[in-house]
Design a protein around this motif. Structure first.
Motif, short mmCIF file in Angstrom:
data_model
loop_
_atom_site.label_atom_id
_atom_site.label_comp_id
_atom_site.label_asym_id
_atom_site.label_seq_id
_atom_site.Cartn_x
_atom_site.Cartn_y
_atom_site.Cartn_z
N ILE A 22 32.69 32.47 59.91
CA ILE A 22 31.26 32.67 59.72
C ILE A 22 30.51 31.34 59.81
CG2 ILE A 22 29.50 33.25 58.00
CD1 ILE A 22 31.27 35.64 57.22
N GLU A 23 31.07 30.30 59.21
CA GLU A 23 30.42 28.98 59.29
C GLU A 23 30.36 28.50 60.74
OE1 GLU A 23 28.80 27.47 56.88
OE2 GLU A 23 29.30 29.19 55.60
N PHE A 24 31.42 28.76 61.48
CA PHE A 24 31.42 28.39 62.90
C PHE A 24 30.34 29.18 63.65
CE2 PHE A 24 33.05 29.43 67.22
CZ PHE A 24 32.95 28.16 67.77
N MET A 25 30.24 30.46 63.36
CA MET A 25 29.24 31.29 64.02
C MET A 25 27.83 30.84 63.66
SD MET A 25 30.95 35.09 63.72
CE MET A 25 29.60 35.87 64.62
N GLN A 60 22.38 36.31 62.19
CA GLN A 60 21.25 37.02 62.81
C GLN A 60 21.67 37.49 64.21
OE1 GLN A 60 17.97 34.26 62.69
NE2 GLN A 60 18.16 33.96 60.48
N PRO A 61 22.15 38.71 64.34
CA PRO A 61 22.65 39.18 65.63
C PRO A 61 21.52 39.39 66.64
CG PRO A 61 22.58 40.99 64.08
CD PRO A 61 22.23 39.75 63.30
N VAL A 62 21.83 39.10 67.88
CA VAL A 62 20.89 39.39 68.97
C VAL A 62 21.46 40.46 69.90
CG1 VAL A 62 19.78 37.13 68.88
CG2 VAL A 62 21.78 37.47 70.36
N ALA A 63 22.78 40.60 69.91
CA ALA A 63 23.42 41.62 70.73
C ALA A 63 23.54 42.92 69.94
CB ALA A 63 24.81 41.15 71.18
N LYS A 64 23.63 44.02 70.66
CA LYS A 64 23.82 45.31 70.00
C LYS A 64 25.24 45.42 69.46
CE LYS A 64 20.56 47.88 72.92
NZ LYS A 64 20.42 49.02 73.88
N VAL A 90 30.45 36.54 70.25
CA VAL A 90 30.41 35.62 69.10
C VAL A 90 29.04 34.95 69.02
CG1 VAL A 90 31.48 33.60 68.03
CG2 VAL A 90 32.90 35.24 69.29
N ILE A 91 28.56 34.44 70.16
CA ILE A 91 27.23 33.82 70.20
C ILE A 91 26.16 34.82 69.79
CG2 ILE A 91 25.49 32.85 71.75
CD1 ILE A 91 27.84 31.60 73.34
N SER A 120 26.95 27.81 63.09
CA SER A 120 26.67 26.61 63.89
C SER A 120 26.30 26.98 65.32
CB SER A 120 27.89 25.67 63.88
OG SER A 120 28.97 26.21 64.61
N LEU A 121 26.97 28.00 65.87
CA LEU A 121 26.60 28.47 67.21
C LEU A 121 25.20 29.08 67.20
CD1 LEU A 121 29.86 30.27 68.45
CD2 LEU A 121 29.05 27.97 69.04
#
Length: 249
Positions: free
Chosen positions: A72-75, A152-156, A201-202, A77-78
């Motif tokens: 989650i911390e890595f995500m 904060q997701p942007v993809a479905k 992931v992004i 940062s992305l």
């Protein structure tokens, strides 16, 4: 099918051959009116059934809570670094279609021009769907945005289990088969498949380990379906169609 035999993880091939030969695989006809009718009527038409093998034995469980927190911390940062272009592609790559590879294969790579190729990959999609559910249903891993409100997701995404990633399963399975159809473009095909996984992931909807598990599941499926006559026939038909359309020998 030289490429799959050579590149779809030889160690996995040797370890799974016995499993593949000990279960009865479907022996359906090639793409035909009969098949298309069956696809319309059946819940799913696949090259591999969950009753034939428990894929979770080969995937292993998802990471523990501590490892998940690190993911989650890595995500995050992305997320802080993602660009509008990355967001746009992550949204677009929600579509699970082999024709998303058109960007590296060419404008002529379209379902209206390649019905046999489309049928092959639709069946591969269904195959991945039924197999990925084994892990999703067993472990019920909570999706990143549901596990941590900072994501904060942007993809479905769906509310189904996060592990393994269905999009990564389909994109990498498609890449393995597509690279065997078009070995001339194998490097670009696999680079695009990795991009599909990275975009989940992004986009904030899958952990990196979900994507890695999807890649392993895709390799498992790719190895096991080699002995299915329906896959062999559909592959041969798609190969002839695709290579003729691209004016390749």
């Amino acid at each position: 099918m030289y490429f799959i035999r050579k590149h779809a993880a030889m160690a996995l091939l040797f370890s799974l051959t016995a499993c593949a030969t000990q279960v009865p695989l479907q022996a359906e006809t090639a793409v035909s009116n009969t098949k298309m009718a069956a696809m319309a009527d059946a819940d799913s038409w696949t090259y591999l059934s969950p009753a034939q093998i428990d894929s979770t034995r080969f995937l292993g469980p998802p990471p523990d809570a501590a490892a998940t927190r690190r993911e989650i911390e890595f995500m995050l940062s992305l997320q802080a670094q993602r660009t509008p272009a990355q967001v746009k592609l992550a949204v677009a790559d929600h579509e699970q279609s082999v024709f998303r590879f058109a960007s590296i294969i060419g404008d002529g790579f379209r379902p209206d021009r390649l019905p046999l190729t489309a049928s092959l990959f639709e069946t591969l999609h269904e195959t991945g769907n039924v197999m990925e559910k084994q892990g999703k249903n067993k472990w019920k891993r909570v999706r990143p945005p549901l596990a941590d409100a900072r994501i904060q997701p942007v993809a479905k995404y769906s509310r189904s289990g996060s592990y393994p990633s269905g999009h990564a399963t389909f994109s990498f399975l498609s890449a393995i088969v597509l690279a065997d159809l078009l070995p001339e473009k194998s490097e670009q095909i696999f680079a695009r498949a990795r991009e599909f996984g990275e975009n989940r992931v992004i986009g904030g909807v899958h952990y990196p380990s979900d994507v890695a598990a999807g890649q392993r599941l895709a390799t498992l499926i790719a190895v096991l379906i080699q002995q299915n006559p329906a896959f062999q026939q559909d592959f041969a038909a798609a190969r002839a169609e695709l290579r003729a359309a691209m004016h390749l020998p």
